[in-house]
Design a protein around this motif. Structure first.
Motif, PDB file in Angstrom:
ATOM      1  N   MET A   1       0.839  -1.173   0.000  1.00  0.00           N
ATOM      2  CA  MET A   1       0.000   0.000   0.000  1.00  0.00           C
ATOM      3  C   MET A   1       0.888   1.242   0.000  1.00  0.00           C
ATOM      4  SD  MET A   1      -2.897   1.072   2.727  1.00  0.00           S
ATOM      5  CE  MET A   1      -2.090   1.969   4.005  1.00  0.00           C
ATOM      6  N   LYS A   2       0.735   2.093  -0.977  1.00  0.00           N
ATOM      7  CA  LYS A   2       1.505   3.319  -1.074  1.00  0.00           C
ATOM      8  C   LYS A   2       0.739   4.445  -0.380  1.00  0.00           C
ATOM      9  CE  LYS A   2       3.735   6.425  -4.251  1.00  0.00           C
ATOM     10  NZ  LYS A   2       4.008   6.795  -5.623  1.00  0.00           N
ATOM     11  N   SER A   3       1.311   4.979   0.699  1.00  0.00           N
ATOM     12  CA  SER A   3       0.634   6.020   1.465  1.00  0.00           C
ATOM     13  C   SER A   3       1.117   7.419   1.123  1.00  0.00           C
ATOM     14  CB  SER A   3       0.833   5.784   2.962  1.00  0.00           C
ATOM     15  OG  SER A   3       0.274   4.549   3.332  1.00  0.00           O
ATOM     16  N   ILE A   4       2.405   7.579   0.872  1.00  0.00           N
ATOM     17  CA  ILE A   4       2.959   8.902   0.617  1.00  0.00           C
ATOM     18  C   ILE A   4       2.595   9.335  -0.791  1.00  0.00           C
ATOM     19  CG2 ILE A   4       5.069  10.288   0.496  1.00  0.00           C
ATOM     20  CD1 ILE A   4       4.324   9.266   3.320  1.00  0.00           C
ATOM     21  N   ARG A   5       2.027  10.536  -0.928  1.00  0.00           N
ATOM     22  CA  ARG A   5       1.587  11.027  -2.234  1.00  0.00           C
ATOM     23  C   ARG A   5       2.550  12.026  -2.845  1.00  0.00           C
ATOM     24  NH1 ARG A   5      -4.722  12.361  -1.776  1.00  0.00           N
ATOM     25  NH2 ARG A   5      -4.881  11.207  -3.708  1.00  0.00           N
ATOM     26  N   GLY A   6       3.425  12.617  -2.053  1.00  0.00           N
ATOM     27  CA  GLY A   6       4.347  13.607  -2.566  1.00  0.00           C
ATOM     28  C   GLY A   6       4.987  14.376  -1.432  1.00  0.00           C
ATOM     29  N   LEU A   7       5.773  15.350  -1.796  1.00  0.00           N
ATOM     30  CA  LEU A   7       6.450  16.194  -0.824  1.00  0.00           C
ATOM     31  C   LEU A   7       5.610  17.452  -0.613  1.00  0.00           C
ATOM     32  CD1 LEU A   7       9.071  16.546   0.825  1.00  0.00           C
ATOM     33  CD2 LEU A   7      10.023  17.702  -1.163  1.00  0.00           C
ATOM     34  N   ALA A   8       5.201  17.723   0.612  1.00  0.00           N
ATOM     35  CA  ALA A   8       4.320  18.856   0.892  1.00  0.00           C
ATOM     36  C   ALA A   8       5.091  20.146   1.141  1.00  0.00           C
ATOM     37  CB  ALA A   8       3.427  18.552   2.091  1.00  0.00           C
ATOM     38  N   GLU A   9       6.191  20.070   1.902  1.00  0.00           N
ATOM     39  CA  GLU A   9       6.927  21.303   2.160  1.00  0.00           C
ATOM     40  C   GLU A   9       8.367  21.024   2.539  1.00  0.00           C
ATOM     41  OE1 GLU A   9       4.536  23.136   5.221  1.00  0.00           O
ATOM     42  OE2 GLU A   9       5.704  22.206   6.807  1.00  0.00           O
ATOM     43  N   VAL A  10       9.196  22.030   2.257  1.00  0.00           N
ATOM     44  CA  VAL A  10      10.572  22.094   2.727  1.00  0.00           C
ATOM     45  C   VAL A  10      10.644  23.368   3.557  1.00  0.00           C
ATOM     46  CG1 VAL A  10      12.986  22.387   2.055  1.00  0.00           C
ATOM     47  CG2 VAL A  10      11.495  20.888   0.713  1.00  0.00           C
ATOM     48  N   VAL A  11      11.097  23.251   4.796  1.00  0.00           N
ATOM     49  CA  VAL A  11      11.169  24.391   5.703  1.00  0.00           C
ATOM     50  C   VAL A  11      12.631  24.797   5.853  1.00  0.00           C
ATOM     51  CG1 VAL A  11      10.634  25.239   8.024  1.00  0.00           C
ATOM     52  CG2 VAL A  11       9.095  23.603   6.907  1.00  0.00           C
ATOM     53  N   LEU A  12      12.909  26.072   5.588  1.00  0.00           N
ATOM     54  CA  LEU A  12      14.271  26.591   5.650  1.00  0.00           C
ATOM     55  C   LEU A  12      14.395  27.642   6.740  1.00  0.00           C
ATOM     56  CD1 LEU A  12      14.875  27.160   1.827  1.00  0.00           C
ATOM     57  CD2 LEU A  12      15.641  25.215   3.208  1.00  0.00           C
ATOM     58  N   ASN A  13      15.389  27.494   7.611  1.00  0.00           N
ATOM     59  CA  ASN A  13      15.748  28.563   8.528  1.00  0.00           C
ATOM     60  C   ASN A  13      16.531  29.593   7.737  1.00  0.00           C
ATOM     61  OD1 ASN A  13      14.692  27.490  10.966  1.00  0.00           O
ATOM     62  ND2 ASN A  13      16.423  26.098  11.086  1.00  0.00           N
ATOM     63  N   VAL A  14      16.180  30.872   7.896  1.00  0.00           N
ATOM     64  CA  VAL A  14      16.855  31.927   7.138  1.00  0.00           C
ATOM     65  C   VAL A  14      17.266  33.065   8.065  1.00  0.00           C
ATOM     66  CG1 VAL A  14      15.625  31.342   5.010  1.00  0.00           C
ATOM     67  CG2 VAL A  14      14.707  33.114   6.491  1.00  0.00           C
ATOM     68  N   HIS A  15      18.375  33.700   7.743  1.00  0.00           N
ATOM     69  CA  HIS A  15      18.862  34.840   8.516  1.00  0.00           C
ATOM     70  C   HIS A  15      18.169  36.134   8.114  1.00  0.00           C
ATOM     71  CE1 HIS A  15      22.214  32.032   9.338  1.00  0.00           C
ATOM     72  NE2 HIS A  15      22.199  32.657  10.500  1.00  0.00           N
ATOM     73  N   ASP A  16      17.815  36.273   6.854  1.00  0.00           N
ATOM     74  CA  ASP A  16      17.241  37.516   6.341  1.00  0.00           C
ATOM     75  C   ASP A  16      16.028  37.170   5.477  1.00  0.00           C
ATOM     76  OD1 ASP A  16      16.629  39.836   4.891  1.00  0.00           O
ATOM     77  OD2 ASP A  16      18.731  40.421   4.684  1.00  0.00           O
ATOM     78  N   VAL A  17      14.841  37.288   6.059  1.00  0.00           N
ATOM     79  CA  VAL A  17      13.617  36.925   5.332  1.00  0.00           C
ATOM     80  C   VAL A  17      13.475  37.768   4.069  1.00  0.00           C
ATOM     81  CG1 VAL A  17      11.088  36.856   5.428  1.00  0.00           C
ATOM     82  CG2 VAL A  17      12.426  36.052   7.376  1.00  0.00           C
ATOM     83  N   GLY A  18      13.821  39.038   4.141  1.00  0.00           N
ATOM     84  CA  GLY A  18      13.714  39.905   2.968  1.00  0.00           C
ATOM     85  C   GLY A  18      14.572  39.415   1.816  1.00  0.00           C
ATOM     86  N   ALA A  19      15.811  39.056   2.104  1.00  0.00           N
ATOM     87  CA  ALA A  19      16.704  38.544   1.061  1.00  0.00           C
ATOM     88  C   ALA A  19      16.170  37.227   0.507  1.00  0.00           C
ATOM     89  CB  ALA A  19      18.117  38.364   1.607  1.00  0.00           C
ATOM     90  N   SER A  20      15.643  36.375   1.375  1.00  0.00           N
ATOM     91  CA  SER A  20      15.094  35.098   0.919  1.00  0.00           C
ATOM     92  C   SER A  20      13.842  35.306   0.071  1.00  0.00           C
ATOM     93  CB  SER A  20      14.793  34.181   2.108  1.00  0.00           C
ATOM     94  OG  SER A  20      15.995  33.818   2.746  1.00  0.00           O
ATOM     95  N   LEU A  21      13.008  36.277   0.435  1.00  0.00           N
ATOM     96  CA  LEU A  21      11.830  36.590  -0.378  1.00  0.00           C
ATOM     97  C   LEU A  21      12.238  37.129  -1.747  1.00  0.00           C
ATOM     98  CD1 LEU A  21       9.338  38.097   2.200  1.00  0.00           C
ATOM     99  CD2 LEU A  21       9.009  36.044   0.807  1.00  0.00           C
ATOM    100  N   ARG A  22      13.263  37.971  -1.775  1.00  0.00           N
ATOM    101  CA  ARG A  22      13.735  38.464  -3.072  1.00  0.00           C
ATOM    102  C   ARG A  22      14.202  37.313  -3.948  1.00  0.00           C
ATOM    103  NH1 ARG A  22      15.181  42.506   0.383  1.00  0.00           N
ATOM    104  NH2 ARG A  22      17.316  41.771   0.685  1.00  0.00           N
ATOM    105  N   PHE A  23      14.781  36.269  -3.369  1.00  0.00           N
ATOM    106  CA  PHE A  23      15.247  35.112  -4.137  1.00  0.00           C
ATOM    107  C   PHE A  23      14.069  34.221  -4.547  1.00  0.00           C
ATOM    108  CE2 PHE A  23      16.841  30.763  -4.520  1.00  0.00           C
ATOM    109  CZ  PHE A  23      17.860  30.930  -5.441  1.00  0.00           C
ATOM    110  N   TYR A  24      13.295  33.734  -3.592  1.00  0.00           N
ATOM    111  CA  TYR A  24      12.249  32.750  -3.884  1.00  0.00           C
ATOM    112  C   TYR A  24      10.989  33.373  -4.498  1.00  0.00           C
ATOM    113  CZ  TYR A  24      15.042  29.279  -1.490  1.00  0.00           C
ATOM    114  OH  TYR A  24      16.061  28.429  -1.144  1.00  0.00           O
ATOM    115  N   ARG A  25      10.549  34.504  -3.970  1.00  0.00           N
ATOM    116  CA  ARG A  25       9.324  35.139  -4.479  1.00  0.00           C
ATOM    117  C   ARG A  25       9.592  35.967  -5.731  1.00  0.00           C
ATOM    118  NH1 ARG A  25       7.555  39.703  -0.799  1.00  0.00           N
ATOM    119  NH2 ARG A  25       9.317  40.599  -1.912  1.00  0.00           N
ATOM    120  N   ASP A  26      10.564  36.861  -5.655  1.00  0.00           N
ATOM    121  CA  ASP A  26      10.784  37.802  -6.749  1.00  0.00           C
ATOM    122  C   ASP A  26      11.560  37.189  -7.910  1.00  0.00           C
ATOM    123  OD1 ASP A  26       9.542  39.525  -4.991  1.00  0.00           O
ATOM    124  OD2 ASP A  26      11.385  40.560  -4.429  1.00  0.00           O
ATOM    125  N   LEU A  27      12.640  36.489  -7.618  1.00  0.00           N
ATOM    126  CA  LEU A  27      13.476  35.929  -8.676  1.00  0.00           C
ATOM    127  C   LEU A  27      12.901  34.642  -9.242  1.00  0.00           C
ATOM    128  CD1 LEU A  27      16.038  35.894 -10.372  1.00  0.00           C
ATOM    129  CD2 LEU A  27      17.258  34.976  -8.412  1.00  0.00           C
TER     130      LEU A  27
END
Length: 131
Positions: A1-27
């Motif tokens: 029986m296959k229960s896992i359907r996929g990967l839901a999330e990867v959680v990253l600790n970040v020092h600068d949320v703004g810089a990370s948003l510019r990378f993941y959201r903006d870029l």
């Protein structure tokens, strides 16, 4: 029986949320799905997922006095899939923002692959199927 359907999330600790948003959201153009008034981690949608659970990257702010990360990091890298027709545009966009993508080859599947480091030094793989 296959229960896992996929990967839901990867959680990253970040020092600068703004810089990370510019990378993941903006870029990389991942949309923020956190409510505007949410006072916690920032949730970005990386894919549609299955059964109503989106694929997410979650940015968790570290305290201002948190020490810099040092190798080896727990997370080796994360990979984000793009459509084959978008691969060159993503590479060009990274370069236009001052990043230097590194080439690579997936060891198991036939693909086009590049690697770049996010603002906290996490290696991010951009991958698409090669025809």
């Amino acid at each position: 029986m296959k229960s896992i359907r996929g990967l839901a999330e990867v959680v990253l600790n970040v020092h600068d949320v703004g810089a990370s948003l510019r990378f993941y959201r903006d870029l990389l153009e991942l949309p923020v799905i956190s409510p505007p008034d949410f006072q916690g981690p920032v949730f970005l949608q990386a894919g549609p997922g299955q059964a109503g659970i989106p694929q997410m990257i979650v940015l968790v702010a570290l305290p201002p006095d948190a020490p810099a990360f040092s190798p080896p990091r727990t997370l080796h890298h994360l990979a984000l899939e793009v459509a084959p027709e978008d691969f060159d545009a993503v590479s060009a966009r990274l370069q236009a923002y001052g990043y230097t993508p590194r080439g690579g080859q997936h060891p198991v599947i036939r693909s086009r692959t590049l690697y770049v480091d996010d603002p906290d030094g996490n290696e991010v793989e951009i991958i698409c199927r090669a025809d």
